[in-house]
Design a protein around this motif. Structure first.
Motif, PDB file in Angstrom:
ATOM      1  N   VAL A   1       0.811  -1.218   0.000  1.00  0.00           N
ATOM      2  CA  VAL A   1       0.000   0.000   0.000  1.00  0.00           C
ATOM      3  C   VAL A   1       0.845   1.270   0.000  1.00  0.00           C
ATOM      4  O   VAL A   1       0.338   2.339  -0.309  1.00  0.00           O
ATOM      5  CB  VAL A   1      -0.986   0.035   1.191  1.00  0.00           C
ATOM      6  CG1 VAL A   1      -2.005  -1.097   1.081  1.00  0.00           C
ATOM      7  CG2 VAL A   1      -0.255  -0.035   2.515  1.00  0.00           C
ATOM      8  N   ALA A   2       2.125   1.166   0.358  1.00  0.00           N
ATOM      9  CA  ALA A   2       2.973   2.364   0.403  1.00  0.00           C
ATOM     10  C   ALA A   2       4.446   1.954   0.397  1.00  0.00           C
ATOM     11  O   ALA A   2       4.785   0.823   0.746  1.00  0.00           O
ATOM     12  CB  ALA A   2       2.677   3.187   1.653  1.00  0.00           C
ATOM     13  N   ILE A   3       5.278   2.893   0.013  1.00  0.00           N
ATOM     14  CA  ILE A   3       6.729   2.750   0.136  1.00  0.00           C
ATOM     15  C   ILE A   3       7.194   3.891   1.028  1.00  0.00           C
ATOM     16  O   ILE A   3       6.787   5.044   0.844  1.00  0.00           O
ATOM     17  CB  ILE A   3       7.437   2.818  -1.231  1.00  0.00           C
ATOM     18  CG1 ILE A   3       6.963   1.661  -2.126  1.00  0.00           C
ATOM     19  CG2 ILE A   3       8.963   2.773  -1.044  1.00  0.00           C
ATOM     20  CD1 ILE A   3       7.491   1.725  -3.546  1.00  0.00           C
ATOM     21  N   ILE A   4       8.021   3.545   2.013  1.00  0.00           N
ATOM     22  CA  ILE A   4       8.562   4.547   2.929  1.00  0.00           C
ATOM     23  C   ILE A   4      10.087   4.540   2.867  1.00  0.00           C
ATOM     24  O   ILE A   4      10.692   3.529   2.496  1.00  0.00           O
ATOM     25  CB  ILE A   4       8.087   4.312   4.382  1.00  0.00           C
ATOM     26  CG1 ILE A   4       8.493   2.930   4.870  1.00  0.00           C
ATOM     27  CG2 ILE A   4       6.573   4.517   4.491  1.00  0.00           C
ATOM     28  CD1 ILE A   4       8.205   2.671   6.352  1.00  0.00           C
ATOM     29  N   GLU A   5      10.677   5.674   3.219  1.00  0.00           N
ATOM     30  CA  GLU A   5      12.129   5.803   3.290  1.00  0.00           C
ATOM     31  C   GLU A   5      12.509   6.217   4.704  1.00  0.00           C
ATOM     32  O   GLU A   5      11.972   7.195   5.243  1.00  0.00           O
ATOM     33  CB  GLU A   5      12.632   6.854   2.302  1.00  0.00           C
ATOM     34  CG  GLU A   5      14.137   7.027   2.347  1.00  0.00           C
ATOM     35  CD  GLU A   5      14.636   8.157   1.460  1.00  0.00           C
ATOM     36  OE1 GLU A   5      15.864   8.336   1.388  1.00  0.00           O
ATOM     37  OE2 GLU A   5      13.806   8.884   0.859  1.00  0.00           O
TER      38      GLU A   5
END
Length: 130
Positions: free
Chosen positions: A63-67
């Motif tokens: 649902v998402a990509i985070i850094e």
């Protein structure tokens, strides 16, 4: 072509994966806390600044990509209110109670007990997709 991007495994946040993933997608959740001891027990590396992760919902759908923006290890009872609010789930007391409730049974699986000075990994991140 490797441009220096560091990837990690996909994961779900906590026991309420859909709610927490939704908070990430809304930009309300920009931090997370995990137990340092579990990295040691499972022989896993700590998150690294610049690392990207794929956030999953409860059906293991991305649902998402985070850094990862920052990583700090400190006793749980020294985590600041500012950090707990960045988790986007509620006030400091809610954060404290939720993490005690989450960590206690996990620690018991290793015959360990919860302590207020349990070392935790405090990660700040930014959503990079969507």
């Amino acid at each position: 072509m490797d441009k220096g991007i560091k990837y990690t495994d996909t994961f779900q946040f906590g026991v309420e994966a859909d709610w927490l993933a939704d908070l990430v997608c809304q930009g309300k959740k920009t931090a997370t806390t995990s137990g340092h001891i579990f990295y040691e027990l499972e022989n896993e590396e700590l998150p690294q600044v610049g690392q990207y992760s794929i956030v999953l919902n409860s059906q293991n759908q991305p649902v998402a990509i985070i850094e990862v923006q920052s990583v700090e290890v400190l006793p749980m009872n020294e985590v600041t209110e500012d950090f707990t609010l960045a988790e986007g789930e509620g006030d400091y007391q809610y954060w404290w109670d939720a993490h005690v409730h989450f960590f206690t049974p996990l620690l018991q699986q290793y015959d360990l007990q919860f302590s207020p000075n349990l070392l935790v990994v405090c990660e700040r991140f930014k959503k990079v997709f969507p």
